[in-house]
Design an enzyme around this catalytic site. Structure first.
Site: not given
Length: 347
Positions: A167, A238, A333
């Site tokens: 990520r 998420s 995130e």
């Protein structure tokens, strides 16, 4: 000269899948690279901050933005370097990512089918190095074309240049430098399917799918069973990364909580953030406006026109509970606009 498609005091709520209310002093919908370049030049002359937005699926507006929001709406897809087995798919930054996955899978090309139903645009995909069900964008990535705002011109960056991680990427590390215009992915008709991840493995139960489209459809079904549709219930997917701990930390945690869920990685042991959050009792939580989805503890949802500040306050409470109980710090995130709102929740 003012850029094309310039809107003043623009409503931003529809540009984020979390649907938090906010406005921008200026907004430009860039339909061509020239639109984007003109908008950047104008913002520089006017001394304006610039925030780039694609599909808004990984972004939280927590307050009004005093500068220019540049919405990347560049469209187009094409095949290059096609041979008997492989081909390169070129996607303009504004192309819908999920539709691009179905387009490639429908043509018989493998490599990104596990990334079906991830919301957002092609230009945003490298920023997060999006991943799901054992596959990351970087597995198929070749290069991208971007506008280097520091150098003032176009630049081609290959896979190594992009510094992909979990990520993570160059574009997260230097968020104000590059404006992604198009990406290139190398796909194959014979690449082995990645079917070893959890629910996807259970779906096929040892059987071999007959096409990448079959895999994409299975991924869509699995995701829909546990993840809310942002168009029906606003969310940003998420919300927290799965934290990575050392082997020593993992052994200590497992000694205290034998059922803790984790996966080995090259850099340590990756904990399942959803499990940590669920064990702290947050799954299904709801207050007047925002909450945590009842089927997936990683997904924060906006039930009733909650503000970005309310979403972030809920995220802080969850983060603090996990840290107090497990000694593990969760990192969010999504990006936050303005950035100052969520600095304590990011790396």
């Amino acid at each position: 000269m003012r850029p094309r498609h310039l809107i003043e005091n623009a409503d931003l709520q529809s540009l984020s899948t979390m649907a938090t209310p906010a406005t921008a002093h200026y907004l430009v919908n860039a339909e061509t690279p020239e639109d984007a370049g003109m908008a950047l030049s104008w913002a520089s002359r006017e001394g304006l901050q610039v925030q780039v937005v694609g599909g808004g699926s990984n972004l939280i507006f927590c307050d009004d933005f005093p500068g220019l929001v540049l919405h990347m709406d560049l469209r187009g897809k094409r095949w290059e370097a096609v041979n008997g087995d492989e081909a390169t798919l070129v996607l303009a930054a504004g192309e819908n990512w999920h539709q691009a996955v179905l387009y490639a899978a429908g043509a018989g090309y493998r490599g990104i089918e596990n990334l079906a139903l991830i919301p957002g645009t092609a230009g945003a995909a490298p920023v997060q190095n999006i991943g799901a069900y054992g596959v990351e964008l970087s597995d198929s990535f070749v290069s991208l074309l971007a506008w280097d705002r520091q150098a003032g011109g176009p630049v081609t960056l290959d896979k190594d240049d992009c510094l992909f991680g979990y990520r993570d990427s160059l574009f997260k590390q230097q968020p104000d430098r590059y404006l992604i215009l198009e990406i290139r992915l190398r796909l194959s008709r014979s690449r082995a399917f990645e079917l070893g991840y959890g629910e996807l493995a259970q779906w096929f139960d040892g059987e071999s799918p007959d096409s990448p489209l079959a895999v994409a459809e299975a991924v869509m079904a699995v995701r829909r069973r546990k993840l809310p549709d942002p168009e029906q219930l606003p969310n940003a997917g998420s919300f927290f990364k799965n934290p990575v701990v050392t082997s020593e930390q993992w052994e200590a945690l497992k000694g205290k909580w034998p059922d803790i869920v984790a996966y080995p990685t090259d850099s340590g042991v990756k904990l399942a953030a959803a499990w940590l959050i669920d064990q702290c009792g947050w799954k299904g939580y709801r207050n007047r406006t925002v909450g945590v989805h009842h089927r997936q503890a990683l997904v924060l949802v906006n039930h009733s026109r909650g503000s970005g500040k309310e979403i972030l306050e809920l995220a802080r409470r969850i983060r603090d509970d996990v840290l107090e109980r497990y000694g593990v710090s969760l990192e969010m995130e999504p990006g936050v606009v303005p950035k100052s709102c969520g600095q304590d929740l990011s790396a």
